[in-house]
Design an enzyme around this catalytic site. Sequence first.
Site, mmCIF file in Angstrom:
data_model
loop_
_atom_site.group_PDB
_atom_site.id
_atom_site.type_symbol
_atom_site.label_atom_id
_atom_site.label_comp_id
_atom_site.label_asym_id
_atom_site.label_seq_id
_atom_site.Cartn_x
_atom_site.Cartn_y
_atom_site.Cartn_z
ATOM 1 N N LYS A 182 -41.855 12.514 53.454
ATOM 2 C CA LYS A 182 -42.263 12.175 54.823
ATOM 3 C C LYS A 182 -41.575 13.083 55.831
ATOM 4 O O LYS A 182 -42.189 13.561 56.793
ATOM 5 C CB LYS A 182 -41.930 10.705 55.118
ATOM 6 C CG LYS A 182 -42.763 9.703 54.331
ATOM 7 C CD LYS A 182 -42.267 8.271 54.525
ATOM 8 C CE LYS A 182 -43.107 7.296 53.715
ATOM 9 N NZ LYS A 182 -42.633 5.909 53.804
ATOM 10 N N GLN A 188 -37.981 2.054 54.854
ATOM 11 C CA GLN A 188 -38.563 2.203 53.524
ATOM 12 C C GLN A 188 -38.371 0.917 52.704
ATOM 13 O O GLN A 188 -37.253 0.415 52.581
ATOM 14 C CB GLN A 188 -37.930 3.395 52.795
ATOM 15 C CG GLN A 188 -38.514 3.685 51.427
ATOM 16 C CD GLN A 188 -39.953 4.152 51.485
ATOM 17 O OE1 GLN A 188 -40.386 4.765 52.445
ATOM 18 N NE2 GLN A 188 -40.708 3.857 50.445
ATOM 19 N N ASP A 242 -45.735 2.028 60.711
ATOM 20 C CA ASP A 242 -46.179 1.545 59.393
ATOM 21 C C ASP A 242 -47.315 0.528 59.531
ATOM 22 O O ASP A 242 -48.021 0.243 58.564
ATOM 23 C CB ASP A 242 -45.008 0.900 58.639
ATOM 24 C CG ASP A 242 -44.675 1.634 57.353
ATOM 25 O OD1 ASP A 242 -45.469 2.489 56.924
ATOM 26 O OD2 ASP A 242 -43.616 1.343 56.769
#
Length: 282
Positions: free
Chosen positions: A53, A97, A120
Site C-alpha cells: 500500500k 490493518q 477503508d
Amino acid sequence: MTAEIIYGSELAQQIRGELKEEVEQLHQSGVRPKLSVIIIGDDPASKSYVKGKQKASNKIGMDADLWEYDSSLSEAELLDKIKELNDDSEVHGILVQLPLPDHIDEQKVIEAIDPSKDVDGFHPISVGKMMTGQDTFLPCTPHGIIVMLERSGIQIEGKHAVILGRSNLVGKPVGQLLLNKNATVTYCHSRTENLKEITTQADILIVAVGRPSIISSEDIKEGAAVIDVGVNRVDGKLTGDVDFDSAKEVASYLTPVPKGVGPMTITMLLYNTIEAAKKIDR
C-alpha cells in the site's frame, strides 16, 4: 466458449495512471494527499500487504506514513494514535490493518476513525451511507469489483447477481453496491440449500468464501461473468475459490487468482484517499 479474462492487475495500472494525474493537480493547488497506515504485530502477510500500500501510494505521488507497533500495544495507546491522526490536518486517510491482537476491540478501533478519513469504508457511518445510496467512502474490494465489471462493459442493471459469501468485508457490501446499481441480488452462504440451483441462475457470480475450487463449470450459467475473490494457498501456490480451468469454458468473463481482484483493492484505497484530499481542496 472461452471466457475473456479480466486482469485486475492491468486495469489497476490504468486507473493508477489516472490517479497520478489527479495527485499532480492537487499538488498544484497546494494539497498533498496523505495516507497513514497502522499495523500491529509481525504477521508477514499483513506486513507485506501494508508495504504494498505504501509503495503504491508513493508511486502515484501520494504521501504514505506507516506506523508499526508490536503486538503488546494497548488498546488505549492505539486509540490515542488514531485521535492524533484524526486531528492532523495533513492526513487525509487512516487505515488500521486488520486483524488486530485479541486484546484490542476491532469495532471500537474502526469507530474511532474520523468518518471523513475512513478510506477503508468500514465505519458504521460509511456503511450506513452506502446502504442508503449516499456519497461516502466505499469499501475497497467491493468497490474494486464494481469498477472491474463496469470497465469491462458488463451490464449490471437488471441482471441477476449471486453472491457466494456474506462477510462484512466483501459479501454483504458488494451485494449492496450491486443493488444500488439496479441488479437483482441473491446472497448464498454455508447454510444455503440447493446451492447449484441458485448459482446457475446468476448472470454475475461473485465468489468470496475462502474455499479452493468450491465453484466449477457445472455451478455456472453459460455466459455468466464470474468474479473470484478467494485467495487460498494450495501446495504452495495461490488459487481462488473458482476452478479456473473449467470455469473459463463456460463463463463469458472470469477473473484469475492472482492478478484479479487483489490489485484493485489497493487501487480503490488510493482512490478513496485522493477523494478525501479533494474534499479538503474544495
